[in-house]
Design a protein around this motif. Structure first.
Motif, PDB file in Angstrom:
ATOM      1  N   CYS A   1       4.059   1.669  -1.755  1.00 46.28           N
ATOM      2  CA  CYS A   1       3.663   1.712  -3.165  1.00 46.28           C
ATOM      3  C   CYS A   1       4.661   1.065  -4.116  1.00 46.28           C
ATOM      4  O   CYS A   1       4.562   1.220  -5.324  1.00 46.28           O
ATOM      5  CB  CYS A   1       3.330   3.134  -3.613  1.00 46.28           C
ATOM      6  SG  CYS A   1       2.031   3.130  -4.884  1.00 46.28           S
TER       7      CYS A   1
ATOM      8  N   ALA B   1       0.449   6.467  -5.607  1.00 48.48           N
ATOM      9  CA  ALA B   1      -0.416   5.400  -6.118  1.00 48.48           C
ATOM     10  C   ALA B   1      -0.890   5.737  -7.535  1.00 48.48           C
ATOM     11  O   ALA B   1      -0.873   4.874  -8.420  1.00 48.48           O
ATOM     12  CB  ALA B   1      -1.605   5.174  -5.189  1.00 48.48           C
TER      13      ALA B   1
ATOM     14  N   HIS C   1       0.839  -1.210   0.000  1.00 40.49           N
ATOM     15  CA  HIS C   1       0.000   0.000   0.000  1.00 40.49           C
ATOM     16  C   HIS C   1       0.868   1.252   0.000  1.00 40.49           C
ATOM     17  O   HIS C   1       2.022   1.228   0.426  1.00 40.49           O
ATOM     18  CB  HIS C   1      -0.942   0.001   1.209  1.00 40.49           C
ATOM     19  CG  HIS C   1      -0.192   0.076   2.508  1.00 40.49           C
ATOM     20  ND1 HIS C   1       0.355   1.248   2.984  1.00 40.49           N
ATOM     21  CD2 HIS C   1       0.116  -0.886   3.403  1.00 40.49           C
ATOM     22  CE1 HIS C   1       0.969   1.008   4.131  1.00 40.49           C
ATOM     23  NE2 HIS C   1       0.847  -0.281   4.406  1.00 40.49           N
ATOM     24  N   ALA C   2       0.305   2.358  -0.458  1.00 39.60           N
ATOM     25  CA  ALA C   2       1.020   3.629  -0.520  1.00 39.60           C
ATOM     26  C   ALA C   2       1.184   4.239   0.879  1.00 39.60           C
ATOM     27  O   ALA C   2       0.623   3.745   1.866  1.00 39.60           O
ATOM     28  CB  ALA C   2       0.279   4.583  -1.456  1.00 39.60           C
TER      29      ALA C   2
ATOM     30  N   THR D   1      -5.403   2.340  -1.926  1.00 40.59           N
ATOM     31  CA  THR D   1      -4.375   2.128  -2.951  1.00 40.59           C
ATOM     32  C   THR D   1      -4.933   1.274  -4.088  1.00 40.59           C
ATOM     33  O   THR D   1      -4.777   1.609  -5.270  1.00 40.59           O
ATOM     34  CB  THR D   1      -3.122   1.462  -2.342  1.00 40.59           C
ATOM     35  OG1 THR D   1      -2.659   2.234  -1.226  1.00 40.59           O
ATOM     36  CG2 THR D   1      -2.008   1.328  -3.370  1.00 40.59           C
TER      37      THR D   1
END
Length: 163
Positions: A132, A34, A9-10, A62
């Motif tokens: 990310c 993202a 995930h970012a 994300t």
């Protein structure tokens, strides 16, 4: 051949208003990264059939940015509690359950689990995915449930903000 895209995930806020880790949201930098990563993948023609994401807010945010940028229907996004604070086995179980009609799958999750899974696959140098970052693999199989023993080919490792 199958393609697997593993995405951390970012970037997120340090804490959520609720005080729960699960509820942390993306920062403005995370939202930007993202969008930029998804745009880069779209321009490289890495289109996907399905998205599997942790059920945590930041992973869903994300994944939805990637979904929107890549033009995937919302019905093809599936969230799972198994991908929040995941073990290596959580990744294997998730991937082995992917329908064989899916050719390219994205998985959005968290550290340390996603990095541990990448390292378990033994596809190259040890990694510690930053927010990310994306690792792409090609699996020499037509069946997702063969991931643990099929030949894997490293395609690329993209780091957010470095492309």
């Amino acid at each position: 051949m199958k393609r697997l895209m593993l995405v951390r995930h970012a970037e997120t806020e340090w804490s959520a208003p609720t005080g729960k880790d699960f509820d942390r949201q993306l920062t403005p930098k995370g939202l930007h990264d993202a969008r930029a990563m998804a745009t880069m993948l779209r321009s490289a023609h890495f289109i996907h059939d399905r998205i599997f994401t942790s059920s945590a807010v930041r992973a869903i945010q994300t994944a939805h940015i990637f979904r929107d940028t890549l033009g995937l229907d919302n019905a093809l996004v599936q969230s799972s509690d198994m991908l929040y604070e995941p073990s290596v086995n959580s990744f294997f179980n998730t991937i082995e359950a992917i329908p064989n009609g899916v050719q390219t799958a994205f998985i959005f999750s968290h550290n340390p689990g996603i990095s541990a899974f990448c390292n378990e696959l033994d596809i190259g140098p040890m990694v510690n995915l930053a927010p990310c970052d994306v690792i792409a693999l090609e699996l020499n199989t037509e069946r997702w449930d063969e991931i643990s023993h099929t030949e894997k080919k490293f395609l690329f490792y993209r780091q957010a903000g470095r492309f």
